[in-house]
Design a protein around this motif. Structure first.
Motif, PDB file in Angstrom:
ATOM      1  N   LYS A  94       0.819  -1.215   0.000  1.00  0.00           N
ATOM      2  CA  LYS A  94       0.000   0.000   0.000  1.00  0.00           C
ATOM      3  C   LYS A  94       0.853   1.265   0.000  1.00  0.00           C
ATOM      4  O   LYS A  94       0.490   2.275  -0.597  1.00  0.00           O
ATOM      5  CB  LYS A  94      -0.921   0.013   1.219  1.00  0.00           C
ATOM      6  CG  LYS A  94      -2.111  -0.877   1.082  1.00  0.00           C
ATOM      7  CD  LYS A  94      -3.048  -0.674   2.248  1.00  0.00           C
ATOM      8  CE  LYS A  94      -4.288  -1.537   2.059  1.00  0.00           C
ATOM      9  NZ  LYS A  94      -5.252  -1.332   3.133  1.00  0.00           N
ATOM     10  N   THR A  95       1.993   1.220   0.670  1.00  0.00           N
ATOM     11  CA  THR A  95       2.867   2.394   0.723  1.00  0.00           C
ATOM     12  C   THR A  95       3.324   2.783  -0.675  1.00  0.00           C
ATOM     13  O   THR A  95       3.306   3.956  -1.044  1.00  0.00           O
ATOM     14  CB  THR A  95       4.089   2.105   1.613  1.00  0.00           C
ATOM     15  OG1 THR A  95       3.631   1.643   2.872  1.00  0.00           O
ATOM     16  CG2 THR A  95       4.930   3.342   1.796  1.00  0.00           C
ATOM     17  N   ILE A  98       0.400   4.364  -2.613  1.00  0.00           N
ATOM     18  CA  ILE A  98       0.139   5.746  -2.199  1.00  0.00           C
ATOM     19  C   ILE A  98       1.215   6.677  -2.753  1.00  0.00           C
ATOM     20  O   ILE A  98       0.916   7.766  -3.251  1.00  0.00           O
ATOM     21  CB  ILE A  98       0.049   5.835  -0.662  1.00  0.00           C
ATOM     22  CG1 ILE A  98      -1.213   5.114  -0.186  1.00  0.00           C
ATOM     23  CG2 ILE A  98       0.036   7.279  -0.200  1.00  0.00           C
ATOM     24  CD1 ILE A  98      -1.276   4.905   1.313  1.00  0.00           C
TER      25      ILE A  98
END
Length: 123
Positions: A94-95, A98
């Motif tokens: 997810k990092t 994003i």
């Protein structure tokens, strides 16, 4: 054990560079000496893509040409940054997603700015 960098380890690289430079110099010298040397009027005239030269080469070019070229390079380089992200997409989680959204938003904001300023219009 720590690897040591010694000057003798660079000898193959230096040797390869010397061979490459020697090849270039030798090739240029030999072709200059044994090549034909017929100078005709046609060979001495300036040639640009088959079009006869008209006017002075120092005439100013439109800034739009250079602006479009710089913008192309800018956005082209930005796209190059997406390839490593695409290769490591699963590992980043997810990092990474994003971070890429932030990167793409910044890129999109720059593109919208360029469009609003009409930098790509040729009128």
């Amino acid at each position: 054990m720590e690897a040591q960098s010694l000057p003798v380890n660079y000898l193959p690289i230096i040797f390869q560079m010397l061979v490459a430079i020697g090849f270039v110099v030798t090739t240029m010298f030999v072709t200059h000496k044994i090549g034909p040397k017929r100078q005709t009027k046609d060979k001495l005239t300036p040639f640009e893509s088959g079009i006869e030269v008209v006017g002075n080469a120092r005439t100013p070019a439109s800034i739009k040409y250079f602006l479009v070229a710089i913008l192309f390079v800018l956005f082209d380089v930005e796209v190059i940054f997406m390839y490593p992200w695409a290769v490591n997409f699963r590992d980043m989680g997810k990092t990474g997603m994003i971070e890429m959204f932030i990167f793409m938003a910044t890129l999109l904001a720059g593109f919208i700015y360029v469009i609003k300023k009409k930098a790509l219009d040729w009128d």
